[in-house]
Scaffold this active site. Sequence first.
Site, PDB file in Angstrom:
ATOM      1  N   VAL A  91    -149.688  29.255  58.237  1.00  0.00           N
ATOM      2  CA  VAL A  91    -149.052  28.193  57.182  1.00  0.00           C
ATOM      3  C   VAL A  91    -147.285  28.659  57.508  1.00  0.00           C
ATOM      4  O   VAL A  91    -146.899  29.955  57.717  1.00  0.00           O
ATOM      5  CB  VAL A  91    -149.485  28.774  55.714  1.00  0.00           C
ATOM      6  CG1 VAL A  91    -149.137  30.157  55.464  1.00  0.00           C
ATOM      7  CG2 VAL A  91    -148.832  27.654  54.561  1.00  0.00           C
ATOM      8  N   ASP A  92    -146.672  27.633  57.078  1.00  0.00           N
ATOM      9  CA  ASP A  92    -145.195  27.817  57.116  1.00  0.00           C
ATOM     10  C   ASP A  92    -144.532  28.013  58.571  1.00  0.00           C
ATOM     11  O   ASP A  92    -143.633  28.285  58.879  1.00  0.00           O
ATOM     12  CB  ASP A  92    -144.585  28.763  56.357  1.00  0.00           C
ATOM     13  CG  ASP A  92    -144.572  28.263  55.002  1.00  0.00           C
ATOM     14  OD1 ASP A  92    -144.675  26.923  54.695  1.00  0.00           O
ATOM     15  OD2 ASP A  92    -144.507  29.135  53.908  1.00  0.00           O
ATOM     16  N   GLY A  94    -144.509  25.664  60.721  1.00  0.00           N
ATOM     17  CA  GLY A  94    -143.825  24.517  61.352  1.00  0.00           C
ATOM     18  C   GLY A  94    -144.599  23.285  61.899  1.00  0.00           C
ATOM     19  O   GLY A  94    -144.233  22.322  62.395  1.00  0.00           O
ATOM     20  N   GLY A 114    -141.157   0.693  61.406  1.00  0.00           N
ATOM     21  CA  GLY A 114    -142.716   0.480  60.456  1.00  0.00           C
ATOM     22  C   GLY A 114    -142.694   1.818  59.518  1.00  0.00           C
ATOM     23  O   GLY A 114    -142.273   2.790  60.044  1.00  0.00           O
ATOM     24  N   THR A 116    -144.780   4.590  58.229  1.00  0.00           N
ATOM     25  CA  THR A 116    -145.758   5.305  58.646  1.00  0.00           C
ATOM     26  C   THR A 116    -146.903   5.682  57.528  1.00  0.00           C
ATOM     27  O   THR A 116    -146.347   5.942  56.296  1.00  0.00           O
ATOM     28  CB  THR A 116    -145.516   6.795  59.184  1.00  0.00           C
ATOM     29  OG1 THR A 116    -144.307   6.532  60.160  1.00  0.00           O
ATOM     30  CG2 THR A 116    -146.665   7.385  59.611  1.00  0.00           C
ATOM     31  N   HIS A 139    -156.939  23.715  58.238  1.00  0.00           N
ATOM     32  CA  HIS A 139    -157.878  24.125  59.088  1.00  0.00           C
ATOM     33  C   HIS A 139    -159.361  23.767  58.793  1.00  0.00           C
ATOM     34  O   HIS A 139    -160.183  23.765  59.159  1.00  0.00           O
ATOM     35  CB  HIS A 139    -157.819  25.575  59.502  1.00  0.00           C
ATOM     36  CG  HIS A 139    -156.673  26.112  60.330  1.00  0.00           C
ATOM     37  ND1 HIS A 139    -156.503  27.251  60.808  1.00  0.00           N
ATOM     38  CD2 HIS A 139    -155.399  25.357  60.714  1.00  0.00           C
ATOM     39  CE1 HIS A 139    -155.278  27.304  61.427  1.00  0.00           C
ATOM     40  NE2 HIS A 139    -154.652  26.355  61.173  1.00  0.00           N
ATOM     41  N   LYS A 190    -139.298  27.457  65.961  1.00  0.00           N
ATOM     42  CA  LYS A 190    -138.149  28.054  65.379  1.00  0.00           C
ATOM     43  C   LYS A 190    -137.208  29.060  66.202  1.00  0.00           C
ATOM     44  O   LYS A 190    -136.545  29.992  65.786  1.00  0.00           O
ATOM     45  CB  LYS A 190    -138.615  28.919  63.981  1.00  0.00           C
ATOM     46  CG  LYS A 190    -139.412  28.175  63.111  1.00  0.00           C
ATOM     47  CD  LYS A 190    -139.635  28.759  61.750  1.00  0.00           C
ATOM     48  CE  LYS A 190    -140.656  28.113  60.929  1.00  0.00           C
ATOM     49  NZ  LYS A 190    -140.751  28.700  59.602  1.00  0.00           N
TER      50      LYS A 190
HETATM   51  P1  GDP Z   1    -146.478  24.176  58.219  1.00  0.00           P
HETATM   52  O1  GDP Z   1    -146.929  24.932  56.967  1.00  0.00           O
HETATM   53  O2  GDP Z   1    -146.869  25.031  59.339  1.00  0.00           O
HETATM   54  O3  GDP Z   1    -146.741  22.763  58.009  1.00  0.00           O
HETATM   55  O4  GDP Z   1    -144.894  24.538  58.099  1.00  0.00           O
HETATM   56  P2  GDP Z   1    -143.673  23.559  57.678  1.00  0.00           P
HETATM   57  O5  GDP Z   1    -143.462  22.561  58.960  1.00  0.00           O
HETATM   58  O6  GDP Z   1    -143.819  23.045  56.277  1.00  0.00           O
HETATM   59  O7  GDP Z   1    -142.387  24.552  57.642  1.00  0.00           O
HETATM   60  C1  GDP Z   1    -142.437  25.643  56.948  1.00  0.00           C
HETATM   61  C2  GDP Z   1    -140.998  25.715  56.974  1.00  0.00           C
HETATM   62  O8  GDP Z   1    -140.147  26.102  58.237  1.00  0.00           O
HETATM   63  C3  GDP Z   1    -140.210  24.438  56.396  1.00  0.00           C
HETATM   64  O9  GDP Z   1    -138.884  24.963  55.253  1.00  0.00           O
HETATM   65  C4  GDP Z   1    -139.200  23.973  57.550  1.00  0.00           C
HETATM   66  O10 GDP Z   1    -138.277  23.467  57.468  1.00  0.00           O
HETATM   67  C5  GDP Z   1    -138.959  25.406  58.255  1.00  0.00           C
HETATM   68  N1  GDP Z   1    -139.117  24.988  59.895  1.00  0.00           N
HETATM   69  C6  GDP Z   1    -139.996  24.382  60.515  1.00  0.00           C
HETATM   70  N2  GDP Z   1    -139.496  24.266  61.983  1.00  0.00           N
HETATM   71  C7  GDP Z   1    -138.586  25.044  61.879  1.00  0.00           C
HETATM   72  C8  GDP Z   1    -137.543  25.149  62.835  1.00  0.00           C
HETATM   73  O11 GDP Z   1    -137.895  24.777  64.151  1.00  0.00           O
HETATM   74  N3  GDP Z   1    -136.515  25.777  62.599  1.00  0.00           N
HETATM   75  C9  GDP Z   1    -136.205  26.307  61.534  1.00  0.00           C
HETATM   76  N4  GDP Z   1    -135.158  27.017  61.287  1.00  0.00           N
HETATM   77  N5  GDP Z   1    -136.761  26.139  60.511  1.00  0.00           N
HETATM   78  C10 GDP Z   1    -137.994  25.380  60.759  1.00  0.00           C
END
Ligand code: GDP
Length: 372
Positions: A91-92, A94, A114, A116, A139, A190
Site C-alpha cells: 500500500v502507498d 504507487g 475519451g 475512462t 490483492h 519513487k
Molecule cells: P498505492 O496504494 O500503491 O495505490 O499508492 P498510490 O498510487 O496511491 O500512491 C501513494 C502516494 O505515493 C501518493 O501520495 C502518490 O502521489 C505518491 N507517489 C506515487 N508514486 C510516486 C512517485 O513516483 N514519486 C513520488 N514522489 N511520489 C509518488
Amino acid sequence: QDGMNAQELGKLLHREPAEIVKKLFMLGVMVNQNQSLDKDTIEILAADYGIEAKEKVHEDLSDLDKIFEKEMKNTDHLVSRPPVVTIMGHVDHGKTTLLDHLRHSHITAGEAGGITQAIGAYQVRHGDNQITFLDTPGHAAFTEMRARGANITDITILVVAADDGVMPQTIEAINHAKAAKTPIIVAINKIDKPDANPQHVTDQLMQYGLVPEKLGGDTIFVNISAKFGKNIDELLDMIILEAEVMELKADPDQPAAGSVIEARLDQGKGPVATLLVQQGTLHVGDPIVAGHTFGRVRTMTNERGREVKKATPSSPVSITGLNEVPEAGDRYVVFDDEKTARSVGEERAKEAQVEERRKTTRVTLDSLFDSL
Ligand code: GDP
Ligand code: MG
C-alpha cells in the site's frame, strides 16, 4: 433437442458428425450431416450410445471450467495476443499512480479525450503493441480469483517504493505471482525522492529470489517515477519484451471464452460485467453463460465507454445482457445458440442454489452442535 442435425449432435456428444451419420445409417436412418433429426431418432441414437442424451449433454455443457479448458487448448489458428498485466505491491508504493499515469498518457490511438470508465481493466498502446492492465482493487480480489482457478494474469508488475523497500504486501505479492507461475517485472518506484535507495531495494528483493539480469538472474528491474512519468516507456518496453519471450497466443476464430473481471447491477442497464477475452472473439449478440448467469451480449463497450461490436483476445469489455450479476473470477463461455446457453445457465443456477443450501444447512447444523 428436437431439430438438431448430425453435425450439432456430434458436437454435443463429442463425436465426429460422420460417425453419427454412419451410426444412423446402421440404424436404418439415412441423413446427411446438415439434415435436422427428429426427437425419436435422437433418442434412439442416444440409446445406442448407451446414454441418456439430454443428461449427458447437460452434464458436459454445464461444466464451464471443462469447456473453458478445452477452448483454451484450441490451436487451429493461433496468433499473438497482448499480455495481461497486473500491478501489485505494498500500500502507498504507487500502484494507483502508475495505473493512472498509464491510463492518461498511453491511451489507444484515436481515442484521445475519451473518458475512462472504471471497468476494472483497460488496454494501452505502446508503439505497435497493446498491453492489457487489470485494475484489480487490491490483492483480495486477485487472491479470490486465483483461488477459484481463474489465473488470468500473464505478467505481474511488482511496485516497490525506493524510499520504503520490501514490506509485507510486497512479499505477499511475490508469493502470489510465484504460486500463479507468472513472471515478475520489478518496478522500483519513487526514484525521484531524495531518500530513494533502489540499490537497497534490489538487495532486499534478491533475498526473495528476484535477481536482476545484470547479476546473473532472470528478473527485469526498472527504476521509475510513476508520479513524474519517468522511465514508464522503458517499463512498457520490458513488458513487451517479456511477452514476446512468453509467446502469448490465442485463436481469434473460436467462439469466445474467458473470465469475469468484475460485475455489478446497474439501475438502468441491469447486470453489467467486465469480461476479459482469453480465447476467440466475443461479438454483440453472442449467447453466453457466465458463472451461474446467462444471456445474449446486448451491448459491449470498451474502457473509453465506446461501443464495440467485437472483442479480440486479451481485450477487456463491459457487457450487458446477462440475466443476473456473475462473480469476479467466474468463467464465461459462448455457446452456438441461445437455447443451449439458457438451459446450461439455468442448470448452473440450480446447482449453485443446491450448493448454497447445502452450505447454509451445514452452517446451521454446525452452530446447532456448537450450542449443544
Ligand atoms: P498505492 O496504494 O500503491 O495505490 O499508492 P498510490 O498510487 O496511491 O500512491 C501513494 C502516494 O505515493 C501518493 O501520495 C502518490 O502521489 C505518491 N507517489 C506515487 N508514486 C510516486 C512517485 O513516483 N514519486 C513520488 N514522489 N511520489 C509518488
Ligand atoms: Mg491504490
